[in-house]
Design a protein around this motif. Structure first.
Motif, short mmCIF file in Angstrom:
data_model
loop_
_atom_site.label_atom_id
_atom_site.label_comp_id
_atom_site.label_asym_id
_atom_site.label_seq_id
_atom_site.Cartn_x
_atom_site.Cartn_y
_atom_site.Cartn_z
N SER A 277 -12.77 75.77 0.84
CA SER A 277 -12.16 76.85 1.60
C SER A 277 -11.88 76.42 3.03
O SER A 277 -12.71 75.75 3.65
CB SER A 277 -13.07 78.09 1.61
N THR A 278 -10.71 76.79 3.54
CA THR A 278 -10.44 76.56 4.96
C THR A 278 -11.18 77.58 5.83
O THR A 278 -11.32 77.38 7.04
CB THR A 278 -8.93 76.69 5.25
N HIS B 260 -3.05 80.64 3.44
CA HIS B 260 -2.57 79.36 2.93
C HIS B 260 -2.22 79.46 1.45
O HIS B 260 -2.73 80.33 0.74
CB HIS B 260 -3.62 78.26 3.11
N GLU C 241 -9.04 77.89 -1.47
CA GLU C 241 -7.71 77.40 -1.80
C GLU C 241 -7.70 76.20 -2.74
O GLU C 241 -6.67 75.91 -3.35
CB GLU C 241 -6.96 77.03 -0.51
N ARG D 135 -4.56 67.09 9.49
CA ARG D 135 -3.57 68.14 9.23
C ARG D 135 -2.31 67.77 9.99
O ARG D 135 -2.37 67.51 11.20
CB ARG D 135 -4.11 69.49 9.72
N LEU E 141 -7.90 66.24 2.72
CA LEU E 141 -9.28 66.67 2.56
C LEU E 141 -10.11 65.58 1.90
O LEU E 141 -9.59 64.80 1.09
CB LEU E 141 -9.35 67.93 1.68
N ASP F 236 -9.98 80.50 6.41
CA ASP F 236 -8.97 81.28 7.14
C ASP F 236 -8.58 82.58 6.45
O ASP F 236 -7.86 83.40 7.03
CB ASP F 236 -7.71 80.43 7.36
N THR G 162 -14.05 68.59 3.17
CA THR G 162 -13.96 68.47 4.63
C THR G 162 -12.54 68.07 5.02
O THR G 162 -11.95 67.16 4.43
CB THR G 162 -14.95 67.42 5.15
N GLU G 163 -12.01 68.74 6.03
CA GLU G 163 -10.66 68.43 6.50
C GLU G 163 -10.68 67.13 7.28
O GLU G 163 -11.39 66.99 8.28
CB GLU G 163 -10.13 69.56 7.37
N ASP H 49 0.57 72.89 2.14
CA ASP H 49 0.43 74.33 2.37
C ASP H 49 1.81 74.91 2.66
O ASP H 49 2.36 74.71 3.74
CB ASP H 49 -0.51 74.60 3.54
N TYR I 254 -2.34 69.09 4.48
CA TYR I 254 -3.77 68.95 4.70
C TYR I 254 -4.26 67.72 3.95
O TYR I 254 -3.85 67.47 2.81
CB TYR I 254 -4.52 70.17 4.17
#
Length: 378
Positions: free
Chosen positions: A223-224, A237, A207, A274, A264, A226, A270-271, A255, A262
């Motif tokens: 990338s998440t 997303h 994403e 959220r 990052l 998901d 890295t998240e 999103d 989000y």
């Protein structure tokens, strides 16, 4: 908004919010009026862009969606949002970006796949730069977001096609330098770090795509996890808008599919956090001075076309929601003037007759929020 409807909507929102956000009720217009100025003078308003050195804010206006129709850019005084001038363009403007060093305003003619370059002080149109080309179906490739590297005069533009496009333009020479295809599905969100990296928000399996701003070469993808590879339109997303915190190396990404913000790590992806925003989450602006993020949402989606939008203020140090403002009807795009402590946003009106706020001849608005006065509210 009728009080009964407002209470029902507020209750539904509070049910979905974390405990920290439930400590304070949603601010209604009467609660934050002392911190706001609103001017409903923009037919079909889209992006806004604050230009502090001129003491103005520009607002893109698309009053007619018919192919070939013209559009306008309105120049407003920053303090009271009164109209200084109207600049009519041959092509409809949706996105806006500013080259402060050269005094040029870029207007993205989304549906015509081009940029219009305007001298911000005089309102004179300097040139038009064609980027998009007709596809196999005969439809023009659309442009979306615009960012400017003032050191080089280069301009970056996203194209939200099924494969995703990014254009890198020499704004001074008025010519295309690079066209990067297959960037990522619906490449839309865009942020430039000022040091050679472009961040692209998209859908699909990856994403966030990070490009070299000079060459367009892909440096990395986030990338998440998901969305499986090849899922196409079934993306979990869609990071529609982005904002960077360069000092703390963070990327804020809205999103629109999940209605979340989000946060990052801008190097690793890295998240970090959220946060729930709401249906139709749209734009984000990070305020480095206050270490806060501002996020707009429409309060509606395709399944639920009736609702009301708002602005969420995020404490970016603790990653908690500070305030939520009800802003009838659909607060959209944001522009921040950190020096003046002011946040500007475009506010759209309902286009569907079933919405209680619908009026056939309603005008869009620009809203100014004094952030100091907003913070001082109880």
């Amino acid at each position: 908004m009728p009080k009964r409807t407002s209470r029902v909507l507020l209750a539904a929102m509070l049910f979905a919010l974390p405990a920290s956000a439930q400590d304070k009720p949603m601010l209604e217009p009467a609660d934050y009026a002392a911190a706001a100025v609103r001017n409903s003078a923009i037919p079909g308003g889209y992006e806004v862009r604050a230009v502090p050195e001129l003491g103005v804010v520009f607002a893109a206006s698309v009053p007619d969606f018919k192919d070939g129709a013209p559009g306008d850019v309105y120049m407003l005084r920053q303090d009271d949002l009164s109209v200084i001038r109207r600049i009519q363009l041959q092509r409809r403007p949706f996105a806006l970006a500013m080259d402060h060093r050269r005094g040029w305003l870029y207007a993205g003619n989304t549906k015509d796949g081009s940029l219009t370059v305007i001298d911000a002080k005089s309102g004179l149109v300097l040139r038009r730069i064609q980027l998009g080309q007709p596809g196999k179906d005969g439809k023009m490739e659309h442009t979306r977001m615009i960012e400017v590297d003032e050191a080089t005069g280069h301009v970056f533009v996203t194209g939200p096609t099924d494969e995703g496009i990014v254009w890198i333009v020499d704004g001074v020479a008025g010519k295309l330098l690079h066209r990067i295809d297959h960037v990522g599905i619906w490449a839309a969100g865009l942020a430039y770090d000022g040091a050679g990296k472009l961040y692209i928000g998209a859908g699909g399996a990856h994403e966030i795509i990070v490009l070299d701003a000079a060459t367009g070469k892909t440096l990395t993808r986030f990338s998440t996890g998901d969305t499986p590879e090849g899922a196409g339109n079934d993306s979990a997303h869609f990071f529609v808008n982005l904002s960077l915190d360069v000092q703390r190396n963070r990327l804020f990404a809205v999103d629109s599919h999940s209605g979340q913000l989000y946060v990052l790590d801008a190097t690793s992806g890295t998240e970090l956090a959220r946060l729930p925003i709401g249906k139709g989450a749209l734009d984000v602006e990070f305020n480095a001075t206050l270490n806060k993020a501002y996020v707009t949402y429409y309060g509606i989606d395709q399944q639920n076309p009736v609702g009301w939008g708002g602005l969420v203020v995020i404490d970016a140090a603790e990653y908690v929601e500070e305030r939520r403002l009800n802003i009838p009807t659909f607060p959209s795009n944001l522009s921040l003037d950190e020096t003046a402590g002011a946040l500007f946003m475009s506010v759209s009106e309902p286009s569907r007759p079933e919405h209680p706020d619908y009026r056939p001849d309603a005008m869009g608005a620009v809203l100014r929020l004094d952030l100091g006065a907003l913070d001082a509210l109880p």
